[in-house]
Design an enzyme around this catalytic site. Structure first.
Site, short mmCIF file in Angstrom:
data_model
loop_
_atom_site.label_atom_id
_atom_site.label_comp_id
_atom_site.label_asym_id
_atom_site.label_seq_id
_atom_site.Cartn_x
_atom_site.Cartn_y
_atom_site.Cartn_z
N TYR A 39 1.59 5.22 -2.47
CA TYR A 39 1.96 6.60 -2.16
C TYR A 39 3.31 6.95 -2.72
O TYR A 39 3.59 8.11 -3.05
CB TYR A 39 1.85 6.87 -0.65
CG TYR A 39 0.40 6.73 -0.26
CD1 TYR A 39 -0.51 7.73 -0.60
CD2 TYR A 39 -0.09 5.56 0.31
CE1 TYR A 39 -1.85 7.57 -0.35
CE2 TYR A 39 -1.43 5.39 0.55
CZ TYR A 39 -2.31 6.41 0.22
OH TYR A 39 -3.64 6.24 0.44
N HIS A 45 0.79 -1.22 0.00
CA HIS A 45 0.00 0.00 0.00
C HIS A 45 0.83 1.28 0.00
O HIS A 45 0.56 2.17 -0.79
CB HIS A 45 -1.11 0.04 1.05
CG HIS A 45 -2.15 1.04 0.63
ND1 HIS A 45 -3.08 0.78 -0.34
CD2 HIS A 45 -2.32 2.33 0.95
CE1 HIS A 45 -3.78 1.86 -0.58
NE2 HIS A 45 -3.36 2.82 0.19
N ARG A 58 -11.09 -10.58 -11.16
CA ARG A 58 -9.99 -9.93 -11.85
C ARG A 58 -9.06 -10.99 -12.43
O ARG A 58 -9.10 -12.15 -12.04
CB ARG A 58 -9.23 -9.03 -10.88
CG ARG A 58 -8.44 -9.78 -9.84
CD ARG A 58 -7.97 -8.89 -8.73
NE ARG A 58 -6.77 -8.14 -9.08
CZ ARG A 58 -6.02 -7.48 -8.17
NH1 ARG A 58 -6.38 -7.48 -6.90
NH2 ARG A 58 -4.96 -6.82 -8.54
N ARG A 59 -8.22 -10.59 -13.36
CA ARG A 59 -7.17 -11.43 -13.91
C ARG A 59 -7.68 -12.74 -14.48
O ARG A 59 -7.27 -13.81 -14.06
CB ARG A 59 -6.14 -11.75 -12.82
CG ARG A 59 -5.47 -10.52 -12.25
CD ARG A 59 -4.87 -10.83 -10.93
NE ARG A 59 -3.80 -9.89 -10.61
CZ ARG A 59 -3.16 -9.88 -9.46
NH1 ARG A 59 -3.45 -10.76 -8.53
NH2 ARG A 59 -2.21 -9.02 -9.24
N HIS A 117 -10.15 0.15 -10.62
CA HIS A 117 -9.75 1.16 -9.65
C HIS A 117 -8.28 1.56 -9.81
O HIS A 117 -7.96 2.74 -9.89
CB HIS A 117 -10.00 0.66 -8.22
CG HIS A 117 -9.38 1.53 -7.16
ND1 HIS A 117 -9.87 2.78 -6.86
CD2 HIS A 117 -8.30 1.36 -6.37
CE1 HIS A 117 -9.13 3.33 -5.92
NE2 HIS A 117 -8.17 2.49 -5.61
N PHE A 118 -7.39 0.58 -9.87
CA PHE A 118 -5.98 1.02 -9.88
C PHE A 118 -5.55 1.51 -11.25
O PHE A 118 -4.49 2.10 -11.37
CB PHE A 118 -5.02 0.02 -9.23
CG PHE A 118 -4.83 -1.30 -9.90
CD1 PHE A 118 -4.18 -1.40 -11.11
CD2 PHE A 118 -5.27 -2.46 -9.28
CE1 PHE A 118 -4.00 -2.62 -11.71
CE2 PHE A 118 -5.09 -3.69 -9.88
CZ PHE A 118 -4.46 -3.77 -11.10
N HIS A 119 -6.39 1.31 -12.27
CA HIS A 119 -6.06 1.95 -13.55
C HIS A 119 -6.47 3.42 -13.59
O HIS A 119 -5.92 4.17 -14.40
CB HIS A 119 -6.64 1.16 -14.73
CG HIS A 119 -5.77 0.00 -15.12
ND1 HIS A 119 -5.87 -1.24 -14.52
CD2 HIS A 119 -4.77 -0.12 -16.02
CE1 HIS A 119 -4.97 -2.06 -15.05
NE2 HIS A 119 -4.29 -1.40 -15.96
#
Lengths: 545, 159
Positions: A226, A222, A436-437, A373-375
């Site tokens: 950042y 995580h 996912r994946r 989300h992470f894209h």
């Protein structure tokens, strides 16, 4: 010459731009794979499409984008900012050593992935086991980045000696905070890789505990987010208002924001493990609190950066409530990319709050929602910011004019639109249960039909993203090889309305590092110790690829 | 140096919003037991075949009417398959893995837990609608990961 911020032609600029070059090469390779993954999920046939190729590409795309592109780019950006603001890089030889270690590590890991020996995805959860060189390569990449951090800290210490009692300039403050977060984050990864994965993959120990490995991975995983986001914030706070002609609205709060990341970014990892056994619900709730707390610095950033841009519009004479927005330099590819990246982050932030919500997480955990989300976060907020930053960095590091400016102006829009289609489709598909994946979205009969339209839309988004990548890489190659040689523009940073001139609470980096370490101990010591003292049974390795 | 009044208000607003979010999550966790599956129990994956419960995983109905479903996730199937459970009855799922990490997600519901070798995941849920549900593995577990799908048949009720 550096006191004017002009650094092109110096060995320091060459160091920085070499990192940027490796980052963009990794990006280009990973972009092709990304498009093919999108087509595969939508069950579009193409030559050589196969399960083994798909999962190999998921692994390579993840490693190259999330670890190689980002790390090299941030290292290069850090060197450029350090040399421009502090007029020194202390330890050039160490810096180059770090660069080559990271390059060798990347090549070694990539070799084992592309030869099909490490199809373990970029999360590499044991007991699935990769080739030992995969773990060793990753270790070299991280050690290379540690040397980078050391060089920047040494440069800061040397600058402090010449400027006693002065706070470091804001952009460098942000980079130093990024480095502290990186050290805190990678300590968990180092534990996992050095003491668990490498001995196990070499056959020195027979079994491994998957939950402890996952816990250490997310201790790293995580704050890694950042590590990607903070350099983007550095650019939004200190460069974007400058390009727009504004002022940094609040120097002091900008410094506070980076310190809050140092304190809060690591003790949050269990929000990736809500669905894991072996960790109590109470400790998961503790990590939920810290996860929500870390929304705060991003809220402050939204205010400060937008206020800084508003100043630009007001200085140009804009009077109404919103018409200052039209006066901003939307034709500047750097500014456009950053602005669209910021806009994407508002959507990413909403999704992130849902992921972090303890109970709601069950709806979306490990579904295509997470990928969507992470894209928008890493894949747009950070990546599009870095692409925009490349348009700003290259002329300043190479002393060449940006070429194919038309393409550079279209590229951020293509990325924003392509990602809008891609990410929205997979957010919805995830809510409807698409895991996912997956090689193919057509899982079990009826379910597959329900997802078909969404995965097709996702594939179209993926193709648009690839076109955007093609524009980006073309601009970089054209500028690098045949951009007109000009007198390099200077590195210039936004002037604060009220500059911080004396060391304040938020400038005490050493003290805040200690607070960060204490937070990690509070968040992890008890649950990890409980787990270690529970009688456990390890797992032997598996290589189902 | 002062902080601008609007920015001060904004920060109070943001802080208030975060506290509100956490209060909602905290209160529902306590009053409605909205909690993620967080069971702590270990098991030896090497001797799973001889394990009294997971050697031959089944749906069991206790003397008190409580339904317990033991599940083994393995490349690339769930056992037992299909799983048959009654509607409107609390069902306790107990899940472990025989090899790598798998996921256990009942599509169309909130049931979502990791199946980790060496550990037992456990949660209880009540199906309020009869019918067929798919279970998908949502953690990459090898080249046939996308084909790892099981079925749950929920029976009974007033249909």
């Amino acid at each position: 010459m550096t006191s004017t911020g002009v650094i092109a032609g110096t060995p320091q600029a060459r160091l920085a731009v070499s990192h940027i070059g490796v980052a963009i090469a990794a990006f280009g390779v990973a972009a092709i794979m990304g498009m093919l993954q999108g087509l595969s999920i939508a069950d579009v046939e193409f030559p050589m499409r196969s399960e083994s190729l798909y999962y190999m590409f998921v692994t390579a795309h993840g490693v190259l984008m999330a670890l190689v592109f980002t790390t090299f780019f941030i290292m290069g950006l850090g060197y450029a900012i350090c040399y421009a603001q502090l007029q020194r890089i202390v330890g050039m030889k160490t810096a180059w050593l770090g660069f080559w270690m990271a390059v060798v590590g990347t090549v070694a890991a990539a070799y084992t992935i592309l030869t099909g020996q490490s199809t373990v995805l970029y999360t590499f959860y044991p007991p699935m086991q990769a080739h030992p060189l995969f773990y060793i390569g990753a270790t070299l990449l991280v050690i290379g980045s540690w040397l980078w951090g050391g060089v920047l800290i040494a440069s800061y210490v040397s600058w402090k000696k010449d400027h006693p009692g002065q706070p470091v300039p804001m952009a460098m403050h942000g980079m130093l905070a990024t480095i502290i977060v990186w050290y805190l984050a990678t300590s968990g990864l180092a534990w996992e890789v050095l003491f668990m994965l490498i001995p196990w993959s070499m056959g020195w120990v027979e079994t491994i505990d998957p939950v402890i490995a996952r816990t250490l991975f997310w201790w790293f995983g995580h704050p890694l987010v950042y590590f990607w986001l903070m350099p983007a914030y550095v650019l939004w706070y200190t460069v974007m208002p400058r390009i727009a002609g504004g002022r940094l609205f609040s120097d002091k709060l900008a410094r506070m924001v980076f310190i809050l990341f140092v304190v809060l970014s690591t003790p949050v990892g269990f929000h990736h493990q809500f669905a894991d056994p072996g960790i109590s619900a109470n400790w998961k709730f503790v990590h939920t609190i810290t996860t929500f707390a870390i929304l705060f610095p991003s809220f402050v950033t939204a205010f400060t950066v937008i206020a800084s841009l508003e100043i630009a519009g007001r200085l140009k004479g804009a009077k109404g409530l919103f018409n200052w927005i039209g006066t901003l330099p939307w034709k500047d590819p750097f500014f456009l990319a950053m602005a669209l990246a910021m806009l994407s982050f508002t959507f990413g932030g909403f999704g992130g709050a849902i992921n972090a919500a303890y109970g709601m997480n069950s709806m979306v955990h490990n579904t295509a929602w997470i990928m969507g989300h992470f894209h928008v976060t890493l894949g747009t907020t950070s990546a599009l910011t870095f692409m925009g930053a490349t348009y700003w960095l290259l002329p300043r590091l190479l002393g060449r004019e940006l070429k194919l400016v038309g393409l550079a102006r279209i590229q951020p829009w293509l990325w924003f639109i392509g990602m809008g289609i891609f990410s929205t489709s997979f957010h919805i598909a995830g809510l409807r249960g698409l895991p996912r994946r997956v090689y193919s979205g057509a899982l079990a009969g009826e379910q597959g039909d329900a997802w078909a339209a969404l995965t097709s839309a996702g594939a179209i988004g993926g193709v648009v993203l690839f076109l955007s990548s093609l524009c980006f890489v073309s601009v970089v190659i054209a500028t690098w090889t045949s951009g007109r040689k000009v007198e390099a523009p200077a590195f210039e940073f936004a002037i604060p309305l009220e500059p911080v001139t004396t060391m304040g609470l938020w400038d005490r980096l050493g003290m805040w590092t200690i607070v960060g370490i204490v937070m990690i101990i509070l968040a992890y010591a008890y649950p990890l110790a409980t787990l270690i003292m529970t009688p456990r049974y390890g797992s032997p390795p598996f290589q189902p690829f | 140096m002062s902080v601008n009044v609007y920015e001060r208000l904004w920060m109070w607003g943001a802080g208030g919003l975060i506290v509100l979010f956490l209060a909602v999550i905290g209160i529902t966790a306590v009053t409605q037991a909205v909690q993620p599956p967080s069971h702590i129990e270990t098991i030896n994956p090497a001797t799973l075949m001889d394990h009294p419960e997971f050697g031959d995983p089944q749906v069991k109905v206790g003397p008190d009417g409580k339904v317990t479903v033991s599940v083994v996730a393995e490349m690339f199937q769930f056992r037992p398959d299909p799983i048959e459970v009654p509607v409107n009855t609390p069902v306790m799922f107990r899940i472990t893995s025989a090899d790598v990490v798998h996921g256990f997600q009942i599509i169309g519901t909130n049931a979502n837990a990791m199946a980790v070798p060496g550990y037992v995941s456990q949660f209880t849920m009540t199906f309020t609608k009869a019918g067929e549900y798919d279970i998908a593995c949502n953690e990459y577990c090898g080249l046939m990961h996308h084909g790892m799908v099981g079925k749950i048949t929920v029976t009974g009720g007033q249909q």
